[in-house]
Motif scaffolding. Structure first.
Motif, short mmCIF file in Angstrom:
data_model
loop_
_atom_site.label_atom_id
_atom_site.label_comp_id
_atom_site.label_asym_id
_atom_site.label_seq_id
_atom_site.Cartn_x
_atom_site.Cartn_y
_atom_site.Cartn_z
N VAL A 41 1.01 -1.14 -0.07
CA VAL A 41 0.07 -0.07 0.05
C VAL A 41 0.79 1.32 0.08
O VAL A 41 1.91 1.39 0.98
N ALA B 83 -3.64 6.96 0.19
CA ALA B 83 -3.11 5.57 0.07
C ALA B 83 -3.70 4.97 -1.20
O ALA B 83 -4.87 5.29 -1.72
N SER B 84 -2.84 4.13 -1.93
CA SER B 84 -3.23 3.43 -3.18
C SER B 84 -2.48 2.17 -3.27
O SER B 84 -1.56 1.78 -2.45
N GLY B 85 -3.07 1.20 -3.77
CA GLY B 85 -2.53 -0.16 -4.00
C GLY B 85 -3.25 -0.89 -5.34
O GLY B 85 -4.12 -0.33 -5.91
#
Length: 684
Positions: free
Chosen positions: A298, A339-341
């Motif tokens: 993440v 946040a990114s994933g």
């Protein structure tokens, strides 16, 4: 959805397809030049779109995106954002007398005031509230996203976003110094230096640009040849540290301008002003941005930004005894946490955003001989906004992908204002809430492109207009829009050719318009107000075809069509503008481009653009007819030395990009006449 490793493998197999598709004119040429030099250098570069706030190829985005390479923009001397508009279908620009401008995407953005604009221009995805900061300075690329971008950017992006991606020292951009001289007694210089500091993990990059010109407008009343004189400078310093999964970067941008603003001229004499005074304008911006990022399963990112801007406009009272001045400033602090994933079939981003902004505006009119104040207005506005946002893409199958997102925002404004000289201070408080959803469905074409359909909602924030005081509620409400788009993008012939097209329909309501109304009883008075007086719709299409016909030879054809009209608009009793075309929106544009490069030694290119007619006012009483613009360039390189000659508007067309209709006469801001610039650059 591919995993991160699979995405990287796909990019290596198809090294520049996303870039070629997104920019048939400006990125295909340098890529072809690299191939012509006989190496695999192009195969090592991965060009992605960062305006989505995570690295994505243009082929992966279910949206109309145009991507321009920073190095090629510099080669072509595309140095202003308004020049980006000139080469992008369905993106137009309306310039104002003191150098400010308004961008118009697909018809949206032509109306309203400068308080809250329909577009946003960002530096490294940070929106800047300053019309003169958008010079091309040491850029890696420029990304143009057409259509509402409210999910990731929020307020005032219901038309689109231009994102300027800077070189920060990590991408191997070369050091360079350059000097230029051109028509209109124009002198310029620029430099960019820095990179990674060995194996320490530290990097630094410094860049600067300066230009001074006498312009092309003569004031025949005052016998001045330099009525459009101006000078401007921009500087940027970036320092940072990257180690393993951690990145810390501080970028500091400074911009200032100073000059004369006498360039609104009669349409009968496009290079001669008859104004009795020459206005002066100046402004500056300071923009520090701190980015902290930790990469992993993440990715966590923090972006902290502060923008401080000032702008002054004064009519100099050379002949007239009346001195007019306008002064405004914006100071804003913003904090974004996101946040990114990505997984096997999913990719997502989520975040929180906070904005605190103060705006001060002063307008004065003084009878200079007696120092008598005829008009005094001021406004101090404080805005606090908070938002939560998210976006998710999910691969339903090997061919179908759905993208959905939304942003919920709350904005509170507190405004203190004085509407007239001697009047008491008043206050207005407003709270706005909005939800901006996004939904797209894509059919993937085997990694080579996609067919997509999308719907987005955007809004422009409400505000306060002092001139409304005494006629109606001083505040006006937010402006809302829905955009529906269907698009197709694909590469052919091993990436040597590509085609993209999109059709769109926009329905927007509560348009914020500035208009004149009759107030009171006899004798009547005319007041200028801003309110939500109308609704509108716009539909159209854009398409681009590019082809690498031979090593070093690139051809492209691109165009756009827009039919933007008011749906309901009654500016006065027994007066209706319903079904009139929205002002400052050309009906169409069509551009043919060709470029040829021989290894590192020679470059040649040309662009031919036919622009359709547009109206100057909502009444459709005056218009600019269609016109043709021809630009060309030639350059030679010998080792580190490069010499280039760039010609613009070589047919010497007289055409206006904005007009003001007053008492039956039209005054316009004309584009520059034929110009030629010579530049010498040293790369090391």
């Amino acid at each position: 959805m591919k995993t991160g490793s699979n995405q990287q493998a796909s990019r290596q197999r198809h090294p520049i397809r996303a870039a070629l598709l997104a920019s048939p004119m400006l990125i295909a040429a340098p890529a072809a030049a690299q191939q012509a030099r006989g190496g695999d250098e192009a195969a090592q570069s991965v060009i992605v779109v960062t305006a989505s706030k995570r690295d994505q190829g243009a082929l992966d985005l279910p949206a109309s995106v145009v991507l321009y390479g920073g190095e090629d923009l510099a080669t072509r001397r595309v140095e202003q954002v308004e020049q980006i508009a000139q080469i992008t279908p369905n993106l137009d620009v309306a310039e104002f007398s003191d150098g400010q401008y308004r961008l118009i995407y697909r018809g949206v953005g032509a109306t309203g005031t400068s308080d809250n604009q329909n577009f946003s221009t960002a530096i490294d995805s940070v929106v800047v509230p300053y019309g003169r900061a958008y010079r091309q300075l040491d850029l890696a690329q420029v990304e143009v996203l057409r259509g509402p971008q409210g999910t990731l950017y929020g307020r005032n992006t219901n038309a689109g976003v231009i994102n300027l991606v800077t070189n920060d020292g990590r991408n191997g951009a070369p050091d360079e110094v350059a000097a230029s001289y051109g028509s209109g007694e124009t002198f310029g210089a620029r430099a960019a230096l820095g990179g990674e500091l060995g194996e320490s993990g530290f990097f630094v990059r410094a860049a600067g640009r300066y230009e001074k010109t006498d312009g092309f407008v003569t004031n025949v009343t005052l016998d001045r040849e330099d009525a459009h004189r101006n000078e401007n400078g921009t500087g940027r310093l970036t320092i940072g540290y990257e180690s393993g999964d951690w990145l810390a970067r501080l970028a500091f941008t400074y911009d200032e301008y100073d000059g004369l603003s006498d360039d609104l001229v009669p349409t009968s004499s496009p290079r001669e002003s008859i104004a009795p005074d020459i206005g002066t304008s100046d402004g500056r911006m300071i923009l520090p941005v701190l980015t902290l990022k930790r990469s992993g399963p993440v990715d966590l990112t923090s972006v902290t930004a502060f923008a401080s801007t000032r702008r002054n406009l004064v009519a100099s009272a050379v002949v007239s005894p009346v001195l007019i001045g306008q002064f405004d400033s914006y100071d804003s602090f913003s904090q974004e946490l996101r946040a990114s994933g990505a997984g096997a079939d999913i990719e997502w981003i989520a975040g929180l955003y906070y904005l605190h902004e103060t705006n001060s505006f002063r307008s004065t009119m003084t009878f200079a001989p007696l120092d008598l104040v005829l008009l005094y207005q001021n406004q101090d506005r404080t805005t606090d906004a908070a938002a939560v946002f998210g976006e998710l893409s999910y691969d339903v199958s090997s061919n179908w992908r759905v993208t959905m997102g939304g942003r919920f925002a709350v904005e509170r404004q507190d405004v203190d204002y004085v509407a007239a000289a001697g009047a008491s201070q008043q206050n207005a408080r407003n709270t706005y809430r909005t939800f901006q959803p996004k939904l797209a469905l894509s059919y993937l074409l085997g990694g080579e492109g996609q067919v997509y359909a999308s719907v987005n909602r955007g809004f422009r924030a409400g505000s306060v207009f002092i001139g409304n005081s005494g006629t109606r509620d001083v505040a006006y409400e937010p402006e809302n829009s829905w955009q529906y788009e269907v698009g197709y993008k694909q590469r052919f012939a091993n990436g040597a050719a590509g085609f993209e097209a999109a059709v769109f329909y926009i329905d927007w309501s509560d348009l914020q318009v500035q208009r004149s109304v009759i107030t009171g009883t006899e004798p009547f008075t005319i007041a200028t107000i801003v309110d939500n007086a109308t609704s509108a719709r716009s539909w159209g299409a854009e398409a681009a075809l590019d082809w690498q016909a031979a090593p070093g030879l690139d051809l492209s054809l691109r165009g756009g069509f827009t039919d933007a009209r008011y749906r309901e608009y009654e500016p006065g009793p027994d007066l209706s503008y319903a079904d009139n075309r929205i002002e400052l929106v050309p009906e169409y544009s069509l551009t043919a481009s060709a470029s040829y490069a021989v290894a590192d030694s020679f470059e040649l290119g040309a662009d031919l653009t036919h622009n359709g007619p547009m109206h100057f006012d909502a009444a459709n009483s005056s218009r600019q007819d269609g016109y043709v613009v021809f630009d060309a360039r030639i350059a030679w390189r010998a080792g580190p030395v490069r010499l280039a000659v760039v010609g613009r508007n070589l047919f010497d067309e007289d055409y206006a990009v904005r007009g003001l209709v007053n008492a039956g006469s039209t005054y316009a801001h004309f584009a520059p006449p034929r110009s030629v610039t010579v530049e010498a650059a040293l790369t090391f």
